[in-house]
Motif scaffolding. Structure first.
Motif, PDB file in Angstrom:
ATOM      1  N   UNK A  58       0.702  -1.042  -0.253  1.00 42.76           N
ATOM      2  CA  UNK A  58      -0.108   0.005  -0.280  1.00 42.76           C
ATOM      3  C   UNK A  58       0.917   0.687  -0.187  1.00 42.76           C
ATOM      4  N   UNK A  59       1.712   1.296   0.521  1.00 43.17           N
ATOM      5  CA  UNK A  59       2.653   2.133   1.042  1.00 43.17           C
ATOM      6  C   UNK A  59       3.598   2.520  -0.465  1.00 43.17           C
ATOM      7  N   UNK A  60       4.158   1.794  -1.367  1.00 46.67           N
ATOM      8  CA  UNK A  60       4.530   2.095  -2.196  1.00 46.67           C
ATOM      9  C   UNK A  60       3.713   2.483  -3.313  1.00 46.67           C
ATOM     10  N   UNK A  61       2.631   1.903  -3.366  1.00 44.78           N
ATOM     11  CA  UNK A  61       1.082   2.225  -4.762  1.00 44.78           C
ATOM     12  C   UNK A  61       0.964   4.009  -4.086  1.00 44.78           C
ATOM     13  N   UNK A  62       1.122   4.023  -2.879  1.00 40.16           N
ATOM     14  CA  UNK A  62       0.412   5.397  -2.924  1.00 40.16           C
ATOM     15  C   UNK A  62       1.407   6.299  -2.922  1.00 40.16           C
ATOM     16  N   UNK A  63       3.112   5.755  -2.672  1.00 38.38           N
ATOM     17  CA  UNK A  63       3.890   6.838  -3.227  1.00 38.38           C
ATOM     18  C   UNK A  63       4.267   6.684  -4.918  1.00 38.38           C
ATOM     19  N   UNK A  64       3.974   5.550  -5.036  1.00 36.90           N
ATOM     20  CA  UNK A  64       4.403   6.079  -6.489  1.00 36.90           C
ATOM     21  C   UNK A  64       2.956   7.090  -7.096  1.00 36.90           C
ATOM     22  N   UNK A  65       1.853   6.639  -7.145  1.00 36.39           N
ATOM     23  CA  UNK A  65       0.834   7.344  -7.214  1.00 36.39           C
ATOM     24  C   UNK A  65       0.944   9.000  -6.539  1.00 36.39           C
ATOM     25  N   UNK A  66       1.843   9.585  -5.892  1.00 37.16           N
ATOM     26  CA  UNK A  66       1.362  10.723  -5.523  1.00 37.16           C
ATOM     27  C   UNK A  66       3.172  11.180  -6.003  1.00 37.16           C
ATOM     28  N   UNK A  67       3.719  10.602  -6.410  1.00 33.14           N
ATOM     29  CA  UNK A  67       4.957  10.667  -7.577  1.00 33.14           C
ATOM     30  C   UNK A  67       3.993  10.680  -8.885  1.00 33.14           C
ATOM     31  N   UNK A  68       3.943   9.890  -9.063  1.00 33.67           N
ATOM     32  CA  UNK A  68       3.337   9.868 -10.438  1.00 33.67           C
ATOM     33  C   UNK A  68       2.945  11.463 -10.777  1.00 33.67           C
ATOM     34  N   UNK A  69       1.598  11.994 -10.032  1.00 35.73           N
ATOM     35  CA  UNK A  69       1.001  13.030 -10.474  1.00 35.73           C
ATOM     36  C   UNK A  69       1.841  14.241 -10.298  1.00 35.73           C
ATOM     37  N   UNK A  70       2.734  14.151  -8.860  1.00 37.20           N
ATOM     38  CA  UNK A  70       2.861  15.497  -9.018  1.00 37.20           C
ATOM     39  C   UNK A  70       4.581  15.414  -9.757  1.00 37.20           C
ATOM     40  N   UNK A  71       4.746  14.415 -10.289  1.00 37.71           N
ATOM     41  CA  UNK A  71       6.403  14.898 -10.896  1.00 37.71           C
ATOM     42  C   UNK A  71       7.696  15.169  -9.041  1.00 37.71           C
ATOM     43  N   UNK A  72       6.809  14.442  -8.433  1.00 38.19           N
ATOM     44  CA  UNK A  72       8.385  14.649  -7.063  1.00 38.19           C
ATOM     45  C   UNK A  72       8.692  13.720  -6.682  1.00 38.19           C
ATOM     46  N   UNK A  73       9.714  13.202  -6.091  1.00 41.47           N
ATOM     47  CA  UNK A  73      10.528  12.547  -5.481  1.00 41.47           C
ATOM     48  C   UNK A  73      10.351  12.380  -4.239  1.00 41.47           C
ATOM     49  N   UNK A  74       9.756  11.286  -3.231  1.00 31.91           N
ATOM     50  CA  UNK A  74       9.571  12.331  -1.496  1.00 31.91           C
ATOM     51  C   UNK A  74      10.397  11.874  -0.711  1.00 31.91           C
ATOM     52  N   UNK A  75      11.540  10.906  -1.123  1.00 34.80           N
ATOM     53  CA  UNK A  75      12.718  10.874  -0.272  1.00 34.80           C
ATOM     54  C   UNK A  75      13.897  11.221  -0.627  1.00 34.80           C
ATOM     55  N   UNK A  76      13.655  12.719  -0.975  1.00 37.02           N
ATOM     56  CA  UNK A  76      14.954  13.805  -1.387  1.00 37.02           C
ATOM     57  C   UNK A  76      15.414  14.128  -0.030  1.00 37.02           C
ATOM     58  N   UNK A  77      16.140  12.731   0.769  1.00 34.40           N
ATOM     59  CA  UNK A  77      16.579  13.423   1.869  1.00 34.40           C
ATOM     60  C   UNK A  77      17.757  12.451   2.263  1.00 34.40           C
ATOM     61  N   UNK A  78      19.272  13.543   2.506  1.00 32.27           N
ATOM     62  CA  UNK A  78      20.038  13.001   2.958  1.00 32.27           C
ATOM     63  C   UNK A  78      20.757  13.615   4.389  1.00 32.27           C
ATOM     64  N   UNK A  79      20.929  12.420   4.420  1.00 28.54           N
ATOM     65  CA  UNK A  79      21.609  12.671   6.567  1.00 28.54           C
ATOM     66  C   UNK A  79      22.614  12.819   6.491  1.00 28.54           C
ATOM     67  N   UNK A  80      22.866  13.778   7.879  1.00 30.55           N
ATOM     68  CA  UNK A  80      24.595  13.699   7.982  1.00 30.55           C
ATOM     69  C   UNK A  80      25.508  13.720   6.714  1.00 30.55           C
ATOM     70  N   UNK A  81      25.256  15.199   6.289  1.00 33.01           N
ATOM     71  CA  UNK A  81      25.981  15.731   4.904  1.00 33.01           C
ATOM     72  C   UNK A  81      27.460  16.387   6.051  1.00 33.01           C
ATOM     73  N   UNK A  82      28.049  15.618   5.456  1.00 36.17           N
ATOM     74  CA  UNK A  82      29.542  16.474   6.461  1.00 36.17           C
ATOM     75  C   UNK A  82      29.859  17.918   5.234  1.00 36.17           C
ATOM     76  N   UNK A  83      29.345  19.109   5.209  1.00 32.35           N
ATOM     77  CA  UNK A  83      30.340  20.272   4.597  1.00 32.35           C
ATOM     78  C   UNK A  83      31.697  20.138   4.066  1.00 32.35           C
ATOM     79  N   UNK A  84      32.282  20.317   2.626  1.00 32.06           N
ATOM     80  CA  UNK A  84      33.675  20.557   2.493  1.00 32.06           C
ATOM     81  C   UNK A  84      34.367  21.780   3.501  1.00 32.06           C
ATOM     82  N   UNK A  85      35.030  21.433   4.071  1.00 35.36           N
ATOM     83  CA  UNK A  85      35.673  22.136   4.723  1.00 35.36           C
ATOM     84  C   UNK A  85      36.861  23.123   3.252  1.00 35.36           C
ATOM     85  N   UNK A  86      37.225  24.805   3.861  1.00 32.08           N
ATOM     86  CA  UNK A  86      38.745  24.729   2.375  1.00 32.08           C
ATOM     87  C   UNK A  86      39.461  24.278   3.012  1.00 32.08           C
ATOM     88  N   UNK A  87      40.641  24.067   1.912  1.00 31.47           N
ATOM     89  CA  UNK A  87      42.027  23.217   2.181  1.00 31.47           C
ATOM     90  C   UNK A  87      42.741  23.990   2.649  1.00 31.47           C
TER      91      UNK A  87
END
Lengths: 444, 444
Positions: B415-444
């Motif tokens: 059900x979850x997958x069907x729901x995610x896909x239906x909403x992704x299909x209609x909105x062209x959005x992608x639900x899980x655009x989340x990145x945990x624990x990004x370590x931003x680059x430091x200047x050298x």
């Protein structure tokens, strides 16, 4: 819509941090003649009140996190940037990112928030992770789920018991939610799945240094919360100061004459203290401003800094006062509604300054306080025009549930969360019991 | 139901690996008079055909992963164990875990699967991650999303272009899905969110060493797949061998006289080769069995090993033949339906041996092949009693969609997958655009 009619003439607003405060400030400036840059270390806005649900495998991360640039895709005066601000150069009016680049500003809103504080015992962090970011939540989820796995494999009874002892340090809203949900997992989710242990016999301990849990609440609701926790099977230790934490457990010093004791536990969560982002101290030094004991920047009534009307500090990073007409100023609590309100005030003051008007003092409108404890359990303390309204139990839990879903960012996520909860409620199952990248122990 | 009526008398079945083969074998033994131990390195069964959706931020990890012990909570003869088997001791009839413990068995089913292979160039793995585990998917998601973030910040045009060039190596089903979905993200999901770049102008390149994509399919469907990919905006390079990969791009050597060329790219995904789990080679040595070039264990017709009727090898780890009456034996492809069918045969053979009957040879029933390419795009090649049925485009995509949702483990996830896909299909959005624990680059 053209992005920018007169690029040279429009003021540059820089917002550091996209928590509740920064997000609200950027939204409030949607129709202002300014170009906004919103910089954050993460690519997502996090709905922190539900982060404990990710840590306890009830929700997936994307259910409570929305990409910042997605949230502002239809607000053309916002440029979203992934980056970490290392310092503010107030003289040059620019923020320096740790990658070496700089972002100039005409108006600056610093909403960099808070992190957890171990009260000078940073060595405890390895053994008792706190809960501020998605990464923190994944780490706690990993420890929580793998503790049951390790217990299933352990043949030594004392060691097995240590794997089955879960300790939450700190009896604020996060600690109460964590402990209550852990008890739910042990009593309702896992039974039947193990062959060598009975998860329902796991010991969940909540350790609080003060005399009661949920200190921000009235005493009657604290008592109710403690009672509801105990009914869920949580041992509540109040007046209990933690004096040591290591890989095998923690040392507790009770108030009065009671002897100190040790709890052997392999999964410990820190929900006890927060400290302002280090950026606050740097900013204070750069502008000659004071910080309070928690490292928060002491702001003027309009949330700006002395001698720097172009800089505002909001949210958990600000030591702010609420200024209601005819009343003494009162300190503003570190809660998300306060951060959002500060965001709106800081944004409004930028518009007022652009129009040559005087800025407004910040006034915090307190709509009350609520905390959930577990399945069907919560406490609510509403501030209404006719006085406080207090209730607890199932009705409070339903109120908490709908309030949180209502305030979730984005229609999509609300539905997902509601759906996940409804199914979790009826099945007692928890959807997100997944640990990525387990590294099994090797024999020495 | 008592767990175990006669513990001493029941045979011990050990199943190594809880992919499609191991899961199916354990389920098929639900009513057999055996005690099953199911050991896996992960705490979850992964629905690998949809893993590319996690890597491309369309689904959250819990949507395609279910805790192993949850799946077997109602099958009391299964004990689920988290652990990694390092070696099989065929003489002692036990598996040795890398934590030093051992698991004895009377019957052993090894279903340890495959991992990606860089054809002797393991140094490429750092620059071109493969896609086998949830952790792999998170790493690819991180690189994919952060490449657009870096491009937005980059002022040098050549470097910006390298950040906006995405290369998938390998034109099998995973490679085709990855490339198609990346094109969708660039063309449909992200436009409007950036201020300095146009994500729709990102370059997506699919590099395949052979003359066509989807080699397991008939030529007409390969041609259709390539056409559909190109319509989505993917550059398809066939007959193109990769000779080098580094942090800044890759070197390609086309077949024939065409000159070698380089593609500057910062996000490269490896979907080219798989190799059997190293456990296969160890097992073969311990039992005097052969392995094939890909490291798969060459099994007897009934999936057991020569001289070791108590050991079966199934799934991607087995070099097996299909034995249909009146036909020449044919090699079994490394696909999930084959793994599941082998799991059932191996389980059935254990029951037959317990009853003193002869074991059965494995027969692979091929129901056909399908691959998705992107929004509304797929190819389907069904094997039916009246001959092959082939189609592509929207109807194939819908067929693919429902087939995959049907085979997902557990009602909840479907059900979850069907729901995610239906909403992704209609909105062209992608639900899980989340990145945990990004370590931003430091200047050298």
């Amino acid at each position: 819509m053209p992005k920018n009619e007169n690029p040279g003439l429009r003021s540059k607003v820089l917002i550091v941090g996209c928590g509740f405060g920064g997000l609200e400030a950027a939204r409030a400036l949607a129709h202002a003649p300014v170009d906004i840059t919103l910089v954050d270390r993460a690519n997502h806005h996090l709905f922190q009140p539900l982060l404990y649900q990710v840590a306890t495998a009830g929700l997936s991360a994307p259910a409570i996190a929305a990409p910042v640039r997605f949230l502002f895709r239809k607000q053309p005066n916002v440029t979203s940037l992934l980056g970490e601000v290392g310092a503010i150069d107030a003289a040059q009016k620019q923020a320096r990112l740790i990658d070496g680049s700089a972002l100039p500003y005409d108006h600056l809103i610093v909403a960099a928030g808070a992190t957890h504080s171990y009260f000078g015992h940073d060595e405890w962090s390895a053994h008792a992770p706190g809960l501020k970011t998605l990464e923190d939540a994944f780490e706690i989820r990993r420890r929580l789920l793998l503790a049951f796995e390790s217990a299933e494999k352990e043949s030594d009874p004392a060691r097995r018991e240590a794997w089955l002892t879960f300790v939450v340090i700190g009896g604020g809203p996060t600690g109460v939610e964590m402990a209550g949900t852990m008890a739910e997992i042990a009593r309702h989710t896992l039974p039947g799945e193990f062959r060598h242990i009975d998860p329902a016999r796991a010991r969940i301990v909540l350790v609080e240094g003060s005399p009661r849990v949920l200190q921000a609440m009235p005493e009657s609701l604290s008592a109710s919360a403690q009672h509801q926790l105990e009914r869920l099977g949580v041992e509540v230790h109040v007046n209990a100061r933690v004096t040591g934490i290591d890989a095998e457990g923690l040392d507790v010093d009770p108030a009065g004459d009671a002897p100190a004791y040790r709890i052997a536990a392999r999964c410990i969560v820190w929900a006890a203290g927060v400290a302002a982002s280090p950026l606050g101290r740097q900013l204070a030094e750069a502008t000659g401003t004071q910080v309070d004991r928690a490292g928060r920047v002491v702001v003027l009534p309009d949330l700006s800094l002395p001698g720097h009307p172009e800089i505002s500090v909001i949210g958990d990073l600000a030591a702010a006062q609420s200024h209601a007409p005819g009343r003494e100023p009162r300190p503003v609590p570190g809660v998300s509604p306060a951060a959002k309100q500060m965001g709106r005030t800081a944004a409004g003051n930028i518009e007022r300054r652009l129009r040559g008007e005087a800025t407004q003092a910040f006034r915090y409108r307190d709509y009350g306080n609520l905390a959930t404890i577990g399945r069907n359990s919560a406490v609510v303390d509403l501030a209404t025009p006719v006085g406080p309204v207090r209730f607890s139990g199932v009705s409070a839990w339903l109120f908490w549930l709908f309030a949180h879903i209502y305030f979730l960012i984005g229609f999509r996520n609300r539905l997902v969360v509601l759906f996940d909860w409804a199914s979790a409620y009826w099945s007692a199952q928890r959807y997100a019991r997944v640990v990525a990248g387990i590294k099994p122990a090797r024999s020495p």
